[in-house]
Motif scaffolding. Structure first.
Motif, PDB file in Angstrom:
ATOM      1  N   MET A  36       0.828  -1.205   0.000  1.00  0.00           N
ATOM      2  CA  MET A  36       0.000   0.000   0.000  1.00  0.00           C
ATOM      3  C   MET A  36       0.869   1.264   0.000  1.00  0.00           C
ATOM      4  N   GLN A  37       1.852   1.294   0.890  1.00  0.00           N
ATOM      5  CA  GLN A  37       2.646   2.519   1.010  1.00  0.00           C
ATOM      6  C   GLN A  37       3.534   2.734  -0.202  1.00  0.00           C
TER       7      GLN A  37
ATOM      8  N   TRP B 117       3.068   1.628  -3.245  1.00  0.00           N
ATOM      9  CA  TRP B 117       2.248   1.965  -4.409  1.00  0.00           C
ATOM     10  C   TRP B 117       1.714   3.397  -4.318  1.00  0.00           C
ATOM     11  N   MET B 118       1.175   3.758  -3.149  1.00  0.00           N
ATOM     12  CA  MET B 118       0.574   5.089  -3.010  1.00  0.00           C
ATOM     13  C   MET B 118       1.621   6.194  -3.112  1.00  0.00           C
ATOM     14  N   MET B 119       2.736   6.033  -2.368  1.00  0.00           N
ATOM     15  CA  MET B 119       3.719   7.113  -2.304  1.00  0.00           C
ATOM     16  C   MET B 119       4.681   7.076  -3.494  1.00  0.00           C
TER      17      MET B 119
ATOM     18  N   ILE C 208       8.532  14.565  -0.175  1.00  0.00           N
ATOM     19  CA  ILE C 208       8.141  15.239   1.060  1.00  0.00           C
ATOM     20  C   ILE C 208       9.340  15.246   1.999  1.00  0.00           C
TER      21      ILE C 208
ATOM     22  N   LYS D  35      12.685  13.445   1.258  1.00  0.00           N
ATOM     23  CA  LYS D  35      12.826  11.989   1.293  1.00  0.00           C
ATOM     24  C   LYS D  35      12.542  11.432  -0.101  1.00  0.00           C
TER      25      LYS D  35
ATOM     26  N   SER E 143      10.632   5.305   6.714  1.00  0.00           N
ATOM     27  CA  SER E 143       9.407   5.985   7.128  1.00  0.00           C
ATOM     28  C   SER E 143       8.210   5.055   7.120  1.00  0.00           C
ATOM     29  N   PHE E 144       8.301   3.979   6.356  1.00  0.00           N
ATOM     30  CA  PHE E 144       7.150   3.089   6.240  1.00  0.00           C
ATOM     31  C   PHE E 144       7.115   2.035   7.350  1.00  0.00           C
TER      32      PHE E 144
ATOM     33  N   PRO F  81       6.921   2.161  10.766  1.00  0.00           N
ATOM     34  CA  PRO F  81       5.889   2.193  11.813  1.00  0.00           C
ATOM     35  C   PRO F  81       4.532   1.673  11.343  1.00  0.00           C
ATOM     36  N   VAL F  82       4.064   2.151  10.200  1.00  0.00           N
ATOM     37  CA  VAL F  82       2.747   1.723   9.726  1.00  0.00           C
ATOM     38  C   VAL F  82       2.772   0.227   9.399  1.00  0.00           C
TER      39      VAL F  82
ATOM     40  N   PHE G 195       4.593  -2.071  10.797  1.00  0.00           N
ATOM     41  CA  PHE G 195       4.556  -2.808  12.054  1.00  0.00           C
ATOM     42  C   PHE G 195       3.137  -2.859  12.624  1.00  0.00           C
ATOM     43  N   GLU G 196       2.477  -1.706  12.635  1.00  0.00           N
ATOM     44  CA  GLU G 196       1.138  -1.653  13.235  1.00  0.00           C
ATOM     45  C   GLU G 196       0.166  -2.559  12.473  1.00  0.00           C
TER      46      GLU G 196
ATOM     47  N   TRP H 271      -2.984  10.785  -1.685  1.00  0.00           N
ATOM     48  CA  TRP H 271      -3.020   9.932  -0.499  1.00  0.00           C
ATOM     49  C   TRP H 271      -2.499  10.661   0.720  1.00  0.00           C
TER      50      TRP H 271
ATOM     51  N   PHE I 202       2.577   9.116   4.293  1.00  0.00           N
ATOM     52  CA  PHE I 202       3.122   8.065   5.155  1.00  0.00           C
ATOM     53  C   PHE I 202       4.497   8.419   5.730  1.00  0.00           C
TER      54      PHE I 202
ATOM     55  N   TRP J  25       1.582   8.175  11.475  1.00  0.00           N
ATOM     56  CA  TRP J  25       1.957   6.938  12.191  1.00  0.00           C
ATOM     57  C   TRP J  25       1.130   6.817  13.468  1.00  0.00           C
TER      58      TRP J  25
ATOM     59  N   THR K 202      -4.633   0.914  16.125  1.00  0.00           N
ATOM     60  CA  THR K 202      -4.291  -0.499  16.295  1.00  0.00           C
ATOM     61  C   THR K 202      -4.237  -0.849  17.774  1.00  0.00           C
TER      62      THR K 202
ATOM     63  N   ILE L 216       6.168   5.907  18.925  1.00  0.00           N
ATOM     64  CA  ILE L 216       5.681   6.698  17.796  1.00  0.00           C
ATOM     65  C   ILE L 216       5.166   8.052  18.272  1.00  0.00           C
TER      66      ILE L 216
END
Lengths: 174, 476
Positions: A71-72, A74-76, A84, A87, A94-95, A97-98, A100-101, B152, B155, B161, B168, B239
Motif C-alpha cells: 500500500m505505502q 504503491w501510493m507514495m 516530502i 525523502k 518511514s514506512f 511504523p505503519v 509494524f502496526e 493519499w 506516510f 503513524w 491499532t 511513535i
C-alpha cells in the motif's frame, strides 16, 4: 435427536486430572470436561492437540505486513509520487511504523476471528451449559451414553470411585 | 495441595474457595448500586457535563476558544493527549508483559487495568480529533481514495503513524480485554436471576461453556495476544515520541525520546492503576484480592520507571551541554530557569523525588502514602508533557515570535471534562462488569492463596499457623 449424557461432578482439579486418566484408561470415552478456569495439564490427559492458532496468527501477520508495504510503496511511489521533506518517493524507514502496526493488527484479528469461529463462540441467547456450577466452582465431566450399549451402573461406579462428588444424567435436545 | 512458601506472601487472602471468589466478585454486579458508587458517578457526570459544554464551545466557535497561539501551536491539548495515552499503557503492560513473565500477581488487577487502558485511550483520542477543528472530517487521516484525485495521506509523517498506532493499539487492547471477559460473563450469566440480566450476559458471554478444548485455545490466544501487545505498547509511545523527535525544535529533536516516553508512560500508568485500585478495593470490598502484596509490587515498578525517568531528565540536560549546540543549551536552561521554571520544578519534585520514597518498606506498604504519591506522580507526569511541549515551543529560533501560553477556561474544561468522561466510563464498567478476573484468580488460587479449600488437613493447618504468624505485619 436427543443425546443423553452422564455428568460426573468434581470439586478439585487434582482429583479431576487423576480421574480423567483412570477413566480414559478404563476405555471410556470422555465427551468433554467443563471447568471454571483453565486447568493446567488437562490437555495432556484429555489428549487435546496443540492449537494451530499460532499458525493463523503468523500468516495473518505476514498478510498485514505485505499489504502495508504494498500500500505505502504503491501510493507514495507510483500512484501519486511527491517528494516530502527531501525523502525519496519510496522511503522505507518511514514506512516501518505503519507496516509494524498493520502486521500486529492483521495478526491479532485473524487469530481472534478464527478462535471465535472454531470454538463456535458467537453472541446468542441459547447456551447449552451442562451444569451451571461449572462456571462457578465445580468441574464437570460429560460422558455420552449410547442407548443400550452403556452399562449405567458401571459408569456410575467408575465415576464415583474416581472421586466424583455427584453423578447426574442430562438429556440434550439437539 | 496447598503450598506455603517461606518467602512469598499469598496473593489471595482470607482463605477463599472458588465459590467465594464468584460470590465476592459478582456481588456488586448483581446487587443494587451502593451509595458510594452513586455519589462517585454523580461527581463524574458533572465532569462529563463540563466536557460536553467545552466541546460544544470548541466546535461551535472553533479552536480559537483555546489558548493556542501562532508560536505555541501545540499546547494543553497535546499535553493531555500524551498524558492520557501514557496512562493507558500500564493496563496493557500488566496484562501482556506480566503474562509473558508469568507474574501471578497480575491476575487480580489486570481486568481493571485493561479497562483503564481502553478508557484512557478514548480520552486521549478526543484531543487530536478536537484539535482538527472539524472532527467530522477526521476520516481524512485514513488512506481512502478521495474526490481530489488519488491524493493519499503522507506516510512519511509521524502524525499519520500516530493514527495507525493509536487505532491499532485501541482495537487490539479492546479485543484482548473482551476475550478475558467472556468466561466471567458466562459465570454471571449462569447465576443471573432476572430475565434482562440473563439475556444481556448470555449475549455478552458469546455462548461460553468452559469446555477443555475452548480453554486450551483461549490460553493460546491470550498468550499470543500478549506477545503481540507487548511490542505494540512499546511502539505506540515510541511513535508518539517521534511526533516530537523527528522535528527540528530544540528540546524535541532527541534520540532519547522513545525509551524515555515509554518509561514515563509505564510510570504514570502504574500510578493511575494504584489510584484507581486503592479506591476500588475499598468501595467494592476486594481487600482479599487486591492485597498489600499487589500494592507493593506496583510500587516497585514505580521506583524502577521513576528512576529511569529521572535519569532521562539528567541525560537530556547533559547532552544539551555536551552537544555544544547553543539552541539546545538555551532550551534546557530556559526550561529550568525561564518563565516556566515552576512547571519544570513541579515535574522534578513529583517525578524524581517523590517516588524515591518507595525505597522505604513502610511507605511502600502504606496505602495512604501510596495513594498520595500516586496522585503526585500523575501530576508530575502531566507537567512533564507540559514542560516538553510548551517550553520548547514558546521560544523558538525567532525571538520576534516568542510568546507565552496560558490556558483558557475552555482548555481547562476539556481537560477536567475528560477526567469526568474517564471516571464515568470506569464507574459504569465497575458496576456492570466483573472488576476482578474471576477465572484467572481461581486458576492461581491453589498455588498462591492463603488457605484454600484444601483436601489435605495438614496443609490447611500449616497454612493457618503461617497466617497467624504473618498477620502482624500484614495488617493495614
Amino acid at each position: 435427536m436427543n443425546k443423553k449424557f452422564v455428568l460426573g461432578i468434581y470439586d478439585d482439579e487434582d482429583v479431576l486430572l487423576t480421574a480423567i486418566e483412570n477413566i480414559r484408561a478404563a476405555g471410556t470415552k470422555i465427551y468433554d470436561v467443563f471447568s471454571p478456569y483453565p486447568v493446567h495439564g488437562i490437555d495432556d490427559v484429555l489428549g487435546i492437540k496443540r492449537s494451530r492458532l499460532p499458525i493463523v496468527a503468523f500468516f495473518g501477520g505476514l498478510t498485514g505486513m505485505s499489504f502495508a508495504l504494498w500500500m505505502q510503496i504503491w501510493m507514495m511511489g507510483f500512484d501519486w509520487p511527491m517528494i516530502i521533506g527531501g525523502k525519496p518517493h519510496i522511503a522505507l524507514p518511514s514506512f516501518i511504523p505503519v507496516t509494524f502496526e498493520l502486521t500486529v493488527l492483521f495478526s491479532a484479528f485473524s487469530m481472534v476471528i478464527t478462535f471465535f469461529i472454531v470454538s463456535n463462540l458467537k453472541p446468542s441467547l441459547k447456551v447449552n451449559v451442562f451444569d451451571k456450577r461449572s462456571t462457578d466452582d465445580k468441574f464437570v465431566m460429560a460422558i455420552e451414553v449410547k442407548e443400550g450399549a452403556t452399562d449405567m451402573e458401571a459408569l456410575n461406579n467408575l465415576l464415583r470411585s474416581n472421586g466424583a462428588i455427584e453423578v447426574n444424567e442430562k438429556e440434550v435436545v439437539k | 495441595m496447598q503450598h506455603v512458601s517461606p518467602i512469598r506472601e499469598p496473593l489471595v487472602t482470607g482463605g477463599k474457595t472458588y465459590h467465594d471468589i464468584t460470590e465476592d466478585v459478582c456481588r456488586q454486579v448483581e446487587a443494587k448500586p451502593n451509595v458510594r458508587w452513586a455519589a462517585a458517578l454523580a461527581v463524574a457526570l458533572v465532569g462529563l457535563a463540563i466536557f460536553i459544554y467545552s466541546v460544544y464551545r470548541t466546535l461551535w466557535y472553533g479552536i480559537g476558544e483555546w489558548g493556542l497561539n501562532k508560536t505555541v501551536g501545540w499546547a494543553w491539548d497535546i499535553t493531555n493527549f500524551v498524558w492520557w495515552v501514557g496512562i493507558g499503557h500500564a493496563g496493557t503492560l500488566i496484562s501482556a508483559i506480566l503474562l509473558l513473565f508469568r507474574q501471578k500477581w497480575r491476575t487480580s488487577i489486570n481486568r481493571a487495568a485493561e479497562a483503564m487502558t481502553i478508557f484512557a485511550v478514548i480520552c486521549a483520542a478526543m484531543f487530536p480529533v478536537l484539535h482538527m477543528g472539524r472532527p467530522w472530517l477526521a476520516y481524512w487521516v485514513l488512506p481512502l481514495p478521495n474526490t481530489f484525485g488519488s491524493l493519499w495521506v503522507n506516510f512519511n509523517s509521524p502524525l499519520l503513524w500516530d493514527v495507525f498506532a493509536i487505532s491499532t493499539y485501541f482495537s487490539v487492547s479492546l479485543v484482548f480485554w473482551y476475550i478475558g471477559l467472556i468466561p466471567d460473563f458466562a459465570t454471571i450469566r449462569d447465576r443471573a436471576v432476572g430475565p434482562i440480566a440473563r439475556r444481556a450476559y448470555a449475549v455478552l458471554s458469546f455462548g461460553w461453556t468452559g469446555s477443555a478444548k475452548a480453554w486450551s485455545r483461549y490460553e493460546t490466544v491470550s498468550l499470543i495476544l500478549a506477545g503481540l501487545a507487548t511490542p505494540l505498547v512499546l511502539s505506540v509511545h515510541t511513535i508518539v515520541s517521534m511526533d516530537f523527535a523527528t522535528s527540528v525544535i530544540p528540546g524535541w529533536h532527541t534520540t532519547i525520546f522513545p525509551p524515555y516516553f515509554v518509561a514515563g508512560a509505564i510510570f504514570s500508568g502504574f500510578a493511575m492503576v494504584l489510584t484507581l485500585m486503592i479506591i476500588t478495593r475499598k468501595v467494592f470490598f476486594l481487600e482479599d484480592y487486591i492485597t498489600l502484596e499487589h500494592v507493593e509490587s506496583m510500587n516497585k515498578v514505580i521506583i524502577l520507571t521513576g528512576s529511569i525517568v529521572g535519569i532521562a531528565y539528567t541525560t537530556e540536560f547533559f547532552i544539551a551541554w555536551y552537544s555544544g549546540v547553543e539552541y539546545e543549551q538555551y532550551a534546557f536552561i530556559n526550561r529550568a530557569f525561564g518563565p516556566y521554571w515552576w512547571a519544570y520544578w513541579s515535574m522534578m519534585t513529583c517525578n524524581v523525588i517523590t517516588p524515591q520514597l518507595f525505597w522505604f518498606r513502610k511507605i511502600r506498604r502504606s496505602l495512604t502514602a501510596t495513594f498520595i504519591i500516586s496522585i503526585f506522580v500523575n501530576i508530575g507526569m502531566w507537567f512533564e508533557r507540559f514542560v516538553i511541549i510548551v517550553t520548547s515551543l514558546h521560544r523558538d529560533y525567532l525571538p520576534s515570535s516568542w510568546a507565552m501560553f496560558s490556558p483558557t477556561i475552555i482548555d481547562i474544561g476539556v481537560y477536567v471534562g475528560t477526567i469526568g468522561l474517564f471516571f464515568t466510563l470506569f464507574l459504569l464498567f465497575a458496576k456492570f462488569f466483573p472488576v476482578v478476573n474471576m477465572a484467572e484468580v481461581k486458576a492461581i488460587l491453589k498455588s498462591s492463596s492463603e488457605v484454600t479449600h484444601s483436601h489435605s488437613k495438614a496443609a490447611t493447618m500449616h497454612a493457618t499457623d503461617k497466617d497467624s504468624n504473618s498477620n502482624t505485619h500484614r495488617n493495614e
